[in-house]
Scaffold this active site. Structure first.
Site, mmCIF file in Angstrom:
data_model
loop_
_atom_site.group_PDB
_atom_site.id
_atom_site.type_symbol
_atom_site.label_atom_id
_atom_site.label_comp_id
_atom_site.label_asym_id
_atom_site.label_seq_id
_atom_site.Cartn_x
_atom_site.Cartn_y
_atom_site.Cartn_z
ATOM 1 N N MET A 32 0.804 -1.220 0.000
ATOM 2 C CA MET A 32 0.000 0.000 0.000
ATOM 3 C C MET A 32 0.834 1.267 0.000
ATOM 4 S SD MET A 32 -3.378 -0.651 2.340
ATOM 5 C CE MET A 32 -3.902 1.032 1.985
ATOM 6 N N GLU A 97 2.861 6.519 15.747
ATOM 7 C CA GLU A 97 4.014 6.476 16.646
ATOM 8 C C GLU A 97 5.108 5.588 16.051
ATOM 9 O OE1 GLU A 97 3.831 4.124 20.290
ATOM 10 O OE2 GLU A 97 1.943 3.238 19.592
ATOM 11 N N VAL A 99 7.540 2.752 16.644
ATOM 12 C CA VAL A 99 7.708 1.646 17.580
ATOM 13 C C VAL A 99 9.108 1.078 17.389
ATOM 14 C CG1 VAL A 99 6.830 -0.567 18.386
ATOM 15 C CG2 VAL A 99 5.246 1.143 17.465
ATOM 16 N N ASP A 141 -5.716 -9.105 9.000
ATOM 17 C CA ASP A 141 -4.353 -9.382 8.556
ATOM 18 C C ASP A 141 -3.424 -9.570 9.749
ATOM 19 O OD1 ASP A 141 -2.563 -9.939 6.523
ATOM 20 O OD2 ASP A 141 -1.947 -7.868 6.244
ATOM 21 N N LYS A 143 -0.803 -11.338 11.652
ATOM 22 C CA LYS A 143 0.282 -12.258 11.312
ATOM 23 C C LYS A 143 1.532 -11.774 12.022
ATOM 24 C CE LYS A 143 1.119 -9.643 7.039
ATOM 25 N NZ LYS A 143 1.174 -9.709 5.564
#
Length: 437
Positions: A32, A97, A99, A141, A143
């Site tokens: 995307m 944010e 991470v 999604d 995973k």
């Protein structure tokens, strides 16, 4: 549209978006868009700035949906929304944010985790899912690569990437029935079937079961060389129970993962909060369960009580699930999915060929593959490879065309009983009924 696609990738280190977010460097690139690490000069912290690809139909709508979903959520285990918008020259962006850590996929590929850490991660994922589901959102999604870990042995979890998340309310639906999106191997069977209008939070619980299975065994629950093979296995193949792979597996944990992987949503736990309680109640856990399990898993998957044959039919030309015809054979498992049918038959290739011809007559536009194997897993993998090879090697007009396809060994066995037409190194059965007409 093409011009905007060029503009998208002109973002460079040192540039500022809206004068506030200074690009520090590219962090990741996906379907995307591209994620950059940036400096938020207003709040004086690093952020993740996701820039949308504008050259793919539907991405703008999904991108806006992700921004809206994140903006409405505040939860310690879901990545924090900061801002979103568009630049004067049309660049669309979402700021979250930053991470600092590693993905669960990276952790599993490296040192792995103790059983206690796996359960701790799962509990935090349950809390994140419960928050999403309370807002009538299904992630779709879940995973290992979408789970961020911050910290050491018992890490803090952040669930990321709501790019294909979907509201369960009618007004929020983005995917029409019959369109499958997500990652093969973590998709619930109802998603693989294309029944998107019926999706509820239990689809995320199936994905959670896949993640737990992988964490505890070191192997994905559903594996294959092709997406087609994996999707077929999700529909008709039960992975080995955890207790069969490791006698030290706590029975309650084994039962929970099996319940999460149930093919029917009604057989899974009711909600994420229930799963969290079940995980909390496990009590003391063995230190290690999942290391060096790969070869044991493979041996379990290749065990079979007798001869098996797999049949995969794909390409009906219309969204599924397809109606299953009557099959005159001992069928171990059969399931229709969004663009095909997977069947496993007990017995020899001649019996499987009859079933395959019945499917070809029921679905004249379909390409059907037949293969014998030592297990359900093996049969379906061979069928998927056969269809992929025919797609690549057969000359026109036979390229993955309708009919029943055989690998060379199957063609040798069935040749005396059926007239075959060669296509590359593979053969297609000439159905006498079709030829007579």
């Amino acid at each position: 549209m093409a011009a905007r696609g060029v503009l998208l990738f002109s973002v460079h280190r040192g540039e500022r978006v809206l004068g506030r977010f200074e690009i520090l460097g590219q962090a990741a690139r996906g379907g995307m868009g591209t994620v950059f690490r940036a400096r938020d000069h207003r709040d004086r912290r690093d952020v993740a700035l996701k820039v949308l690809r504008l050259d793919v139909p539907g991405h703008a709508e999904r991108f806006a949906r992700e921004a809206a979903l994140l903006a409405g959520l505040r939860h310690p285990h879901i990545v924090e929304y900061i801002s979103h918008g568009a630049t004067p020259d049309g660049l669309r962006f979402l700021v979250m944010e930053w991470v600092a850590g590693e993905t669960l996929a990276q952790r599993l590929a490296g040192a792995g985790m103790s059983t206690a850490a796996v359960v701790a991660v799962a509990i935090q994922l349950c809390r994140a899912l419960a928050a999403l589901h309370a807002h009538q959102v299904v992630h779709r999604d879940l995973k290992p690569s979408n789970v961020m870990l911050v910290g050491g042995e018992l890490p803090h979890v952040k669930l990321v990437d709501l790019g294909i998340a979907r509201s369960t309310g009618a007004a929020g639906r983005l995917t029409r029935t019959g369109v499958v999106i997500g990652t093969a191997g973590y998709l619930a069977p109802e998603l693989v079937r294309g029944q998107t209008a019926e999706i509820d939070p239990r689809a995320d619980l199936f994905a959670l079961g896949c993640v737990l299975y992988e964490c505890l065994t070191g192997q994905a629950a559903f594996r294959g060389d092709t997406t087609l093979a994996i999707r077929a296995k999700v529909l008709v193949h039960d992975p080995p129970r955890l207790a069969a792979l490791d006698p030290a597996m706590p029975p309650a944990l084994d039962a929970l993962v099996a319940a999460l992987l149930a093919r029917q949503p009604a057989q899974r736990p009711a909600d994420a909060a229930r799963v969290e309680r079940m995980l909390d109640e496990l009590g003391a856990l063995p230190a290690e369960l999942h290391r060096s399990r790969g070869r044991e898993l493979d041996r379990t998957r290749t065990a079979a009580a007798g001869p098996l044959c797999g049949i995969l039919a794909i390409g009906a030309g219309a969204p599924g699930p397809w109606p299953m015809p009557e099959l005159d054979a001992p069928v171990i498992a059969s399931e229709a999915f969004d663009d095909g049918v997977a069947v496993v038959v007990a017995g020899d290739l001649a019996r499987a060929a009859r079933v395959a011809l019945a499917l070809a007559r029921a679905f004249p536009a379909a390409s059907v593959a037949v293969a014998a194997g030592a297990s359900v897993d093996d049969c379906l993998a061979q069928c998927a490879r056969l269809l992929a090879e025919v797609e690549i090697t057969a000359p026109p007009p036979d390229t993955c065309g309708p009919g029943v396809w055989l690998e060379p060994r199957a063609a040798d066995q069935l040749g005396p009983s059926y007239r075959l037409a060669s296509a590359g190194r593979h053969a297609r059965i000439v159905d006498p009924r079709t030829e007579a007409s």
